[in-house]
Design an enzyme around this catalytic site. Structure first.
Site, PDB file in Angstrom:
ATOM      1  CG  PHE A  56      -8.342 -19.531   7.632  1.00 54.51           C
ATOM      2  CD1 PHE A  56      -8.393 -20.850   7.235  1.00 54.51           C
ATOM      3  CD2 PHE A  56      -8.356 -18.545   6.652  1.00 54.51           C
ATOM      4  CE1 PHE A  56      -8.459 -21.202   5.897  1.00 54.51           C
ATOM      5  CE2 PHE A  56      -8.428 -18.884   5.305  1.00 54.51           C
ATOM      6  CZ  PHE A  56      -8.474 -20.212   4.928  1.00 54.51           C
ATOM      7  CB  THR A  91     -16.501 -21.140   2.786  1.00 59.88           C
ATOM      8  OG1 THR A  91     -16.094 -22.160   1.884  1.00 59.88           O
ATOM      9  CG2 THR A  91     -15.589 -21.154   4.003  1.00 59.88           C
ATOM     10  CG  ASN A 111     -17.085 -25.101   6.902  1.00 58.98           C
ATOM     11  OD1 ASN A 111     -16.504 -26.096   7.320  1.00 58.98           O
ATOM     12  ND2 ASN A 111     -16.742 -24.500   5.784  1.00 58.98           N
ATOM     13  CG  HIS A 114     -13.716 -31.065   2.481  1.00 55.64           C
ATOM     14  ND1 HIS A 114     -13.134 -29.951   1.923  1.00 55.64           N
ATOM     15  CD2 HIS A 114     -13.413 -32.109   1.653  1.00 55.64           C
ATOM     16  CE1 HIS A 114     -12.490 -30.301   0.816  1.00 55.64           C
ATOM     17  NE2 HIS A 114     -12.648 -31.606   0.631  1.00 55.64           N
TER      18      HIS A 114
END
Ligand code: CMP
Length: 149
Positions: A56, A91, A111, A114
């Site tokens: 990813f 996550t 998402n 961080h």
């Protein structure tokens, strides 16, 4: 009193949620620096060093370079990192009530934010994003380095 520091990054596309995200994070500490910036490959390779080579990684970098990010230094007392990480959420499949769930779009890469995973990482990441950003050649769109609230 022992203090802890985190580097928080509001990821591309979620900057409109800044006010609501800051309201949640402010329960745990004070934002002492804020910078809006465009990340590049060099800084991402260090920030995401543990993920370089994973399937990813390329997609993650493309995404993180796709628009401005809002970066904060958040300072709080002992336990602040743990509390913020709980508020951030996991996550994958973040729990209801967490930032990643409540503002998220159900995408593991996109998402929302961080947050540093330890006080040690917080120091390293804040130094990288604020003190060293120019050395990486990133574009800084706006900066508040003496923020008091
Ligand atoms: P973050 O907590 O900022 O740190 C690493 C990032 O890599 C993570 O958020 C996600 O954006 C991304 N990430 C981690 N694991 C995966 C995965 N399995 N698939 C896609 N993206 C991931």
């Amino acid at each position: 009193m022992k203090t802890e520091k985190l580097c928080i990054i509001i990821k591309p596309g979620f900057e409109k949620k800044e006010k609501e995200i800051v309201a949640r994070l402010s329960k745990y500490g004070k934002i002492t620096k804020r910078q809006v910036m465009l990340l590049n490959d060099a800084i991402l390779a260090d920030h995401y060093a543990e993920h370089v080579g994973k399937e990813f990684y390329e997609n993650l970098c493309q995404y993180m370079k796709s628009g401005p990010v809002v970066v904060f230094q958040l300072e709080g007392g002992e336990g602040c990192v743990k509390q913020v990480r709980k508020e951030t959420g996991a996550t994958r499949n973040p729990e209801v009530g967490t930032i990643r769930h409540d503002f998220g779009i159900g995408d593991t890469t996109r998402n929302v934010i961080h947050a540093s995973d330890s006080p040690e990482a917080g120091i390293i990441e804040c130094n990288r994003m604020f003190r060293d950003a120019k050395k990486y050649g990133v574009k800084i769109l706006s900066s508040e380095k003496e923020r008091t609230c």
